[in-house]
Scaffold this active site. Structure first.
Site, PDB file in Angstrom:
ATOM      1  N   ASP A 115      -4.599  -8.439  -5.000  1.00  0.00           N
ATOM      2  CA  ASP A 115      -4.442  -9.535  -4.110  1.00  0.00           C
ATOM      3  C   ASP A 115      -4.920 -10.999  -4.883  1.00  0.00           C
ATOM      4  O   ASP A 115      -4.284 -11.924  -4.463  1.00  0.00           O
ATOM      5  CB  ASP A 115      -5.882  -9.316  -3.044  1.00  0.00           C
ATOM      6  N   GLU A 159     -10.967 -11.397  -6.039  1.00  0.00           N
ATOM      7  CA  GLU A 159      -9.469 -11.348  -5.533  1.00  0.00           C
ATOM      8  C   GLU A 159      -9.151 -12.568  -4.890  1.00  0.00           C
ATOM      9  O   GLU A 159      -7.851 -12.566  -4.181  1.00  0.00           O
ATOM     10  CB  GLU A 159      -9.005 -10.033  -4.638  1.00  0.00           C
ATOM     11  N   CYS A 177      -9.659  -3.334 -11.131  1.00  0.00           N
ATOM     12  CA  CYS A 177      -9.264  -2.212 -10.321  1.00  0.00           C
ATOM     13  C   CYS A 177      -7.818  -2.437  -9.587  1.00  0.00           C
ATOM     14  O   CYS A 177      -7.683  -1.411  -8.853  1.00  0.00           O
ATOM     15  CB  CYS A 177     -10.352  -1.929  -9.116  1.00  0.00           C
ATOM     16  N   HIS A 197       0.792  -1.136  -0.022  1.00  0.00           N
ATOM     17  CA  HIS A 197      -0.016   0.022   0.061  1.00  0.00           C
ATOM     18  C   HIS A 197       0.817   1.374   0.008  1.00  0.00           C
ATOM     19  O   HIS A 197       0.381   2.291  -0.467  1.00  0.00           O
ATOM     20  CB  HIS A 197      -0.896  -0.032   1.229  1.00  0.00           C
TER      21      HIS A 197
HETATM   22  C1  PEP Z   1      -6.706  -5.341  -5.117  1.00  0.00           C
HETATM   23  O1  PEP Z   1      -6.474  -6.390  -4.288  1.00  0.00           O
HETATM   24  O2  PEP Z   1      -6.326  -5.412  -6.366  1.00  0.00           O
HETATM   25  C2  PEP Z   1      -7.201  -4.181  -4.791  1.00  0.00           C
HETATM   26  C3  PEP Z   1      -7.759  -3.233  -5.680  1.00  0.00           C
HETATM   27  O3  PEP Z   1      -7.582  -3.855  -3.405  1.00  0.00           O
HETATM   28  P1  PEP Z   1      -6.362  -3.434  -2.387  1.00  0.00           P
HETATM   29  O4  PEP Z   1      -5.031  -3.029  -2.980  1.00  0.00           O
HETATM   30  O5  PEP Z   1      -6.835  -2.259  -1.718  1.00  0.00           O
HETATM   31  O6  PEP Z   1      -6.194  -4.480  -1.510  1.00  0.00           O
HETATM   32 MG    MG Z   2      -7.448  -6.235  -2.392  1.00  0.00          MG
END
Ligand code: PEP
Ligand code: MG
Length: 591
Positions: free
Chosen positions: A456, A432, A503, A191
């Site tokens: 994920d 995911e 996404c 993140h």
């Molecule tokens: C993902 O897992 O691709 C996603 C968009 O969610 P995050 O990155 O917030 O886990």
């Molecule tokens: Mg995710």
């Protein structure tokens, strides 16, 4: 220090030069024990008292500088200030110095551990979660003892270096002062990188050899190639200035056309949406050519505060978001806490395998009150604009049925109270987890849309911790298992007549986007800063080429071959992209 180059994983494009500020948040792990002579007790105790006083002063200064509109943030700083001023912890540590003849750092660690032991025995989750505040407050004191300052003390602009930065740390940092950042830990889609990209701060993670000895050094941080140049020479400084200027020019060019649709030369259009982490980002989203918000990561609102946000606060925020973006859509994802996204306002138990633990929808189903508050707020906001609801980490049909049951219960409650909401607000799930992918045909019958979270999905399908640099080279978005998974989800969604969005960070990767187009995804949602260049790339390709590419990639049994295929295609069209974008493909690995 002698000139040297450290290497890591590039996660946010850009290049910056500045003095290094080292933020060390892991003092407790390294607070070392050493015995002291009986006649040194008083001196050691004084050192501890002074550290408490200095930490209190530091927090007072931080508190005074918190802007008016960040009241929650101020409340957190205030809580830490109270804890630092509180005599109990200090007295316990002073007593330990005298009784055990130990250094101040170790005495403080012992005192905190003793408080922690009492808290762990307490049943009340709220009280137990306060432990995190005590630890953070004590960290300030320990920081003074070991001669380090926190992020808030970054008084001048510079390059922020840290062993690790949690999402909560990131929210606390004054980004106006951060020219670039690098961490010793982290993987391609952790993140810290996602946030750095959103904030347009060049970043490198998983940097080998990054430590506190770099504090104060002149650094070039190259977010294109994943390099940290320490004490660079004149030539390197000149080259980095030139590259920074070319990057600025490139961005200016792509920005000019960012409002044109993402349409291939032969007329296929894909909706281009933005992922946001912080509400404040919404202002920039439109200017960057986003056609809506495809993913609002709501968990950031719960970070660095004493108590979780109230229904009122959330509803107000979601209503604002919906009306600012109207008539464009806003996809609000319910809380995805847990794993590496811990919050101070919610309680989290220590878990042996947090990524496989009480995360996201699992956390919400266990903590129904937290979930109820958020669902109510989202439902209340649904009367304005075009709000969609998205659930993270759904693993299968039973879980989905349980969530839907609870969702209907919350809807009934609101209806009974006479609170208006949109009953048919589009209801979607993140795809995911491999278990969700394998049952996509079944899940598609139950929802209005899919959103594929590739960050994920790659982590769980390939069994690779997305935050661990040691396995980062194995994090391969074009692994046949990933390509087939995405294709299966898109096809299953379409057979059921629902839209499919991607996404994850893969949607911002210039090399992967043509493959997604070939699959006919309906939308991509990506960090807003990447939207202009990805839109431009789409406008320079044709669907005919994307189809041919997808065919070859689907037939490929090797990651290396697939990587080569997509690279060749992009080389043909937009060579600039290669220089100025950060790709998940990374170096070619394996044979
Ligand atoms: C993902 O897992 O691709 C996603 C968009 O969610 P995050 O990155 O917030 O886990
Ligand atoms: Mg995710």
């Amino acid at each position: 220090m002698a000139r040297r180059v450290l290497y890591g994983i590039p996660v946010a494009a850009g290049i910056a030069v500045g003095r290094a500020h080292f933020l060390d948040r892991d003092w407790f792990a390294r607070a070392s024990y050493h015995p002291i002579a009986p006649d040194a007790v008083e001196k050691e105790q004084d050192r501890l008292r002074q550290a408490f006083a200095a930490a209190a002063l530091d927090l007072e200064r931080v508190l005074a500088a918190v802007p008016e509109d960040l009241r929650d943030h101020a409340a957190m700083v205030e809580a830490h200030l109270l804890l630092v001023r509180d005599r109990k912890l200090q007295e316990q540590a002073l007593a330990a110095i005298a009784a055990q003849k130990i250094n101040a750092e170790w005495a403080l660690e012992r005192a905190v551990a003793a408080v922690e032991a009492t808290f762990t025995a307490i049943e009340d989750e709220y009280l137990r979660s306060r432990m995190q505040d005590i630890r953070q407050a004590a960290e300030r004191v320990l920081g003074v003892l070991v001669g380090q300052a926190g992020a808030a003390s970054m008084t001048q602009r510079g390059v922020l270096l840290a062993r690790d930065l949690s999402p909560a740390d990131l929210v606390e940092i004054d980004f106006a002062k951060v020219l670039a950042l690098a961490t010793a830990s982290g993987g391609k889609t952790s993140h810290v990188g996602i946030l750095a990209r959103s904030l347009q701060i060049p970043a490198v993670v998983g940097v080998e050899g990054l430590d506190g000895t770099l504090a104060g050094e002149l650094i070039i941080l190259d977010g294109f190639h994943g390099r940290v140049l320490v004490d660079p020479d004149e030539d390197e400084l000149a080259r980095s200035t030139e590259l920074a200027a070319r990057f600025d020019d490139y961005q200016a060019v792509v920005l000019r056309s960012c409002h044109l649709p993402a349409q291939t030369r032969d007329g296929f259009q894909v909706q281009t949406l933005a992922n946001i982490e912080l509400f404040e980002e919404v202002v920039a989203v439109r200017d960057l050519g986003a056609e809506g918000i495809g993913l609002y990561r709501t968990e950031y609102t719960y970070m660095n505060r004493e108590t979780p946000p109230s229904e009122e606060e959330l509803a107000e925020q979601y209503l604002d978001l919906a009306s600012i973006m109207a008539p464009q859509k806003v996809v609000i994802r319910t809380l995805d806490v847990g794993a590496d996204k811990l919050t101070s306002a919610l309680s989290h138990r220590r878990e042996a395998n947090p990524a496989l633990g009480l995360r996201a929808i699992r956390y919400c189903l266990r903590h129904r009150e937290v979930f109820r508050t958020q669902l109510r707020a989202i439902l209340r906001a649904s009367v304005v604009g075009n709000v969609h609801l998205l659930l993270p980490m759904v693993s299968g049909i039973e879980e989905l049925v349980e969530v839907k049951k609870f969702y209907r219960e919350v809807q009934r409650e609101l209806a009974a109270e006479g609170v208006p909401f949109r009953e048919d607000m589009p209801f979607g799930i993140m795809m995911e987890l491999p278990s969700a992918v394998m049952t996509a045909d079944v899940l598609a019958q139950e929802v209005d849309f899919f959103s594929i979270g590739t960050n994920d999905l790659i982590q769980y399908t390939l069994g690779i911790d997305r935050t661990n640099k040691d396995v980062s080279a194995l994090y391969q978005p074009l692994h046949p298992a990933i390509v087939r998974s995405i294709k299966w989800v898109v096809d299953s969604g379409h057979r059921a007549g629902i839209d499919v969005c991607v996404c994850g960070e893969l949607a911002a990767d210039p090399f992967c986007v043509p493959v997604l187009l070939g699959m006919r995804v309906d939308a991509i949602s990506l960090n807003p800063r990447s939207i202009p260049s990805i839109k431009r790339l789409i406008r320079q390709t044709t669907m005919e080429e994307c189809d041919a590419l997808l065919k070859q990639v689907m037939a490929s049994q090797s990651v290396m071959r697939s990587n080569r295929l997509v690279r060749e295609m992009i080389y043909r069209h937009v060579p600039d992209e290669l220089l100025f974008s950060v790709s998940l493909l990374g170096e070619e690995v394996g044979g």
